[in-house]
Write an enzyme that holds these catalytic residues in place. Structure first.
Site, PDB file in Angstrom:
ATOM      1  N   CYS A 110      44.107 -42.489 -16.229  1.00  0.00           N
ATOM      2  CA  CYS A 110      44.616 -43.301 -15.112  1.00  0.00           C
ATOM      3  C   CYS A 110      45.954 -43.974 -15.407  1.00  0.00           C
ATOM      4  O   CYS A 110      46.870 -43.947 -14.586  1.00  0.00           O
ATOM      5  CB  CYS A 110      43.570 -44.333 -14.712  1.00  0.00           C
ATOM      6  SG  CYS A 110      43.216 -45.574 -15.987  1.00  0.00           S
ATOM      7  N   HIS A 162      40.973 -49.820 -15.363  1.00  0.00           N
ATOM      8  CA  HIS A 162      41.372 -48.725 -14.473  1.00  0.00           C
ATOM      9  C   HIS A 162      42.496 -49.204 -13.550  1.00  0.00           C
ATOM     10  O   HIS A 162      42.582 -50.390 -13.202  1.00  0.00           O
ATOM     11  CB  HIS A 162      40.181 -48.250 -13.639  1.00  0.00           C
ATOM     12  CG  HIS A 162      40.431 -46.955 -12.927  1.00  0.00           C
ATOM     13  ND1 HIS A 162      40.564 -45.746 -13.581  1.00  0.00           N
ATOM     14  CD2 HIS A 162      40.589 -46.687 -11.601  1.00  0.00           C
ATOM     15  CE1 HIS A 162      40.778 -44.792 -12.700  1.00  0.00           C
ATOM     16  NE2 HIS A 162      40.803 -45.334 -11.487  1.00  0.00           N
ATOM     17  N   HIS A 179      44.609 -42.115  -7.755  1.00  0.00           N
ATOM     18  CA  HIS A 179      44.347 -42.450  -9.157  1.00  0.00           C
ATOM     19  C   HIS A 179      43.717 -41.261  -9.861  1.00  0.00           C
ATOM     20  O   HIS A 179      43.314 -40.272  -9.226  1.00  0.00           O
ATOM     21  CB  HIS A 179      43.414 -43.658  -9.247  1.00  0.00           C
ATOM     22  CG  HIS A 179      42.071 -43.423  -8.604  1.00  0.00           C
ATOM     23  ND1 HIS A 179      40.881 -43.720  -9.215  1.00  0.00           N
ATOM     24  CD2 HIS A 179      41.718 -42.898  -7.391  1.00  0.00           C
ATOM     25  CE1 HIS A 179      39.864 -43.422  -8.419  1.00  0.00           C
ATOM     26  NE2 HIS A 179      40.354 -42.926  -7.318  1.00  0.00           N
TER      27      HIS A 179
END
Length: 224
Positions: A110, A162, A179
């Site tokens: 990510c 994240h 993402h």
């Protein structure tokens, strides 16, 4: 004798006739009209040097204002193009598989996805990991999110683990972000998602209109 008397009579009658004509003669006078209306004189004032200077200053201010407006419009257009470039670059990664620690199109995580996109499309250097990226930029309220903002998530204990890039905010306020997810690689998800919604923590704006939040001059100074 009679002729002489007749001559005198004619002369007397003629004299009286001439006097009568003279006395009856009246010299006509011109008509003079009077009015109560008042005539206001028209006064033409010459402009003073102060008035001329004031007008010049006003014209200069108007020109400066127009110049500022044009500059702001140009900056806004440039900003929008940069955001579009970021999202266009991000979309080219769709379907790329997730790989922990990966930094290429054969497999990417990510944070590497975010730094690669921002670096290629906007020339912005971001930190390598999501937790460090969350320290950059300006905080943005969830209700104020725009395309190009970064959204951060936590999988536990409050630690940021994240990150994604806001791709769209629809008319209903739903926020969609792109993402690299462990399940399906690079994809588009929603903050209304039952998985990502509860894990959302906050957002940051890396790029803002008229300037970059990140200080790129430090890179230039290093080059110089």
């Amino acid at each position: 004798m009679k002729k002489r008397v007749l001559f005198y009579l004619v002369a007397i009658v003629t004299t009286f006739s001439l006097q009568s004509c003279v006395s009856n003669y009246v010299v006509s006078q011109p008509n003079i009209y009077k009015t109560d209306a008042k005539v206001t004189p028209v006064v033409v004032k010459a402009e003073t040097s102060d008035n001329i200077q004031a007008k010049r200053m006003l014209a200069s201010l108007n020109n400066a204002s127009n110049s500022i407006k044009a500059s702001m419009i140009a900056e806004a257009i440039k900003h929008e193009k940069t955001i579009d470039s970021i999202l266009d670059e991000a979309s080219t990664y769709l379907g790329t598989p997730y790989r922990y620690g990966g930094t290429t199109r054969s497999g990417i995580d990510c944070s590497a996805f975010v730094l690669s996109v921002f670096g290629a499309a906007a020339g912005v250097n971001l930190p390598r990991v999501a937790a460090a990226q969350s320290q950059e930029g300006d905080s943005v309220d969830k209700s104020e999110l725009k395309k190009g903002d970064l959204v951060f998530f936590s999988h536990g204990r409050g630690r940021i683990s994240h990150v994604g890039i806001v791709e769209e905010v629809d008319e209903n306020g739903e926020v969609k972000f792109i993402h690299s997810a462990t399940s399906r690689g690079v994809m588009v998800s929603s903050l209304n998602d039952k998985y990502w919604g509860p894990r959302y923590r906050f957002a940051k704006r890396i790029l803002k209109e008229n300037s970059l939040v990140l200080n790129q001059t430090s890179t230039q100074s290093q080059i110089n």
